[in-house]
Scaffold this motif. Structure first.
Motif: not given
Length: 414
Positions: A377-379, A348-355
């Motif tokens: 990192e997100y993947r 969840s944090l990596q998804s927000a970081k990617w956005d």
């Protein structure tokens, strides 16, 4: 079971005897007998000729006279044990239970293998989908980088980095597709379907919908396994079979001492018996048979005791191994919940970081390398979450198999 049980069922035999002399009449004989689990033999015989009279003094044929006999024979030592006399019957019943337990164990194994193969294929499908999303994001980054390069806002190195990211994404997608196809082939094999070209359009349930065991108690799981697992039944039946063999061997070392009482009008009861059909007589006798030595029977008794001790040891070790495996599986489930919670939070944090990083990249604030690393990192975080969930699902399937509740897990009644 039916074959061994027939030893205690009534039996009727009949015979007709013809002679070469033209003037001789035919003799006949009818015998009914039953043996009880106590070793008691009940026998009723009637006819003009008796065949089982060799131990008596007079002739076995009484001409035209019809004779009858009622015999009761009871073993006093060897053969006087219900456990020994029914040992073969009990072993047959145990063998039937063992066959049922073996079949049940195979069914449990099929259920576990099938469910595990299905969720493994569902996981592979989800990973393939994630890799395709990675390719889409890499293409998006390449498009943005190319536009910026044409506008002179980005260097050649930035465009090359996005080109490399696209190539790596395509490689990851191809590898994920192969793993998905392999998982589909394995699932077809498990289901007994023809092995053919896999259809990647197959739909699978979301891995998040799989049943997972939320809380575990190793002691309760072991108790359930002891009550419902076919493996525990197989171990116990080895001991029960050895106990039945020992009961028979223990009784066989005793001497043969039989008490017998006969009643009837058969002429061999008494040499002075009259030819009056209504005259009845009785006699009693004691049969004793003692072998020269009991070496063979004692050897069998010793071997039976050794087999019993070995089966008890196997039962103890088997249950210890089952308990060890259950405790390990329970720890895997407890640890799996922690790992899944951490992996879900990280994804969840990596998804927000990617956005956020993608916005910064579009605005020219973040570098190409930074945004590519963030996407990677997100993947990886998304795949780690799916891996943690799959491990937890497979551990739940394994524990259900170990404690004998996998049919209930799959809404089956066995």
């Amino acid at each position: 079971v039916a074959i061994e049980a027939s030893a205690f069922q009534p039996r009727v035999d009949g015979s007709i005897v013809g002679y070469s002399s033209e003037n001789s009449d035919r003799d006949w004989n009818l015998v009914g007998r039953e043996t009880l689990p106590t070793g008691t033999e009940l026998r009723v015989e009637s006819g003009s000729v008796f065949f089982d009279a060799s131990e008596r003094a007079n002739s076995t044929s009484r001409g035209e006279r019809m004779e009858w006999e009622l015999r009761l024979r009871q073993p006093l030592l060897s053969g006087n044990s219900i456990k020994a006399n029914t040992a073969a019957l009990r072993q047959a019943r145990i063998a039937a239970e063992t066959a049922d337990a073996t079949t049940l164990a195979e069914i449990f194994g099929v259920l576990r293998t099938t469910e595990s193969a299905y969720w493994t294929a569902a996981y592979a499908a989800a990973v393939w989908k994630t890799e395709k999303e990675r390719s889409r994001r890499a293409a998006q980054l390449h498009s943005i980088s190319k536009t910026r390069f044409e506008e002179g806002a980005a260097a050649k190195i930035d465009l090359l980095e996005t080109d490399a990211a696209v190539a790596l994404a395509r490689d990851g997608e191809a590898r994920a597709l192969q793993r998905f196809q392999d998982a589909l082939t394995n699932l077809s094999f498990v289901l007994g379907e023809p092995i053919a070209k896999t259809e990647t359009s197959a739909e699978f349930a979301n891995l998040k919908t799989a049943q997972i065991i939320k809380t575990v108690d190793p002691e309760l799981s072991f108790k359930s396994a002891f009550e419902h697992s076919p493996g525990a039944v197989l171990l116990e039946n080895q001991v029960r079979t050895s106990e039945a063999r020992l009961a028979a061997a223990s009784n066989n070392v005793l001497p043969d001492v039989d008490a017998e009482v006969n009643y009837g009008n058969a002429g061999f009861f008494d040499s002075s018996s009259s030819d009056d059909p209504s005259a009845t007589n009785w006699n009693a006798l004691l049969r004793v048979s003692i072998p020269w030595n009991f070496q063979a029977k004692r050897a069998e008794l010793k071997a039976s005791k050794a087999r019993l001790e070995a089966s008890k040891h196997s039962l103890q070790q088997g249950l210890r191994a089952l308990k060890r495996d259950i405790f390990q599986t329970c720890r895997s489930i407890d640890s799996g919940h922690v790992q899944l919670e951490a992996a879900t939070a990280a994804a969840s944090l990596q998804s927000a970081k990617w956005d956020e990083q993608l916005v910064r990249f579009k605005e020219g604030i973040a570098s190409t390398r930074d945004v590519i690393e963030t996407e990677q990192e997100y993947r990886e975080a998304a795949i780690r979450e799916m891996e943690a969930r799959l491990r937890l699902v497979l551990a739940s399937v394994l524990l259900s198999t170990q404690q004998g509740t996998i049919p209930t897990r799959n809404n089956l009644s066995i």
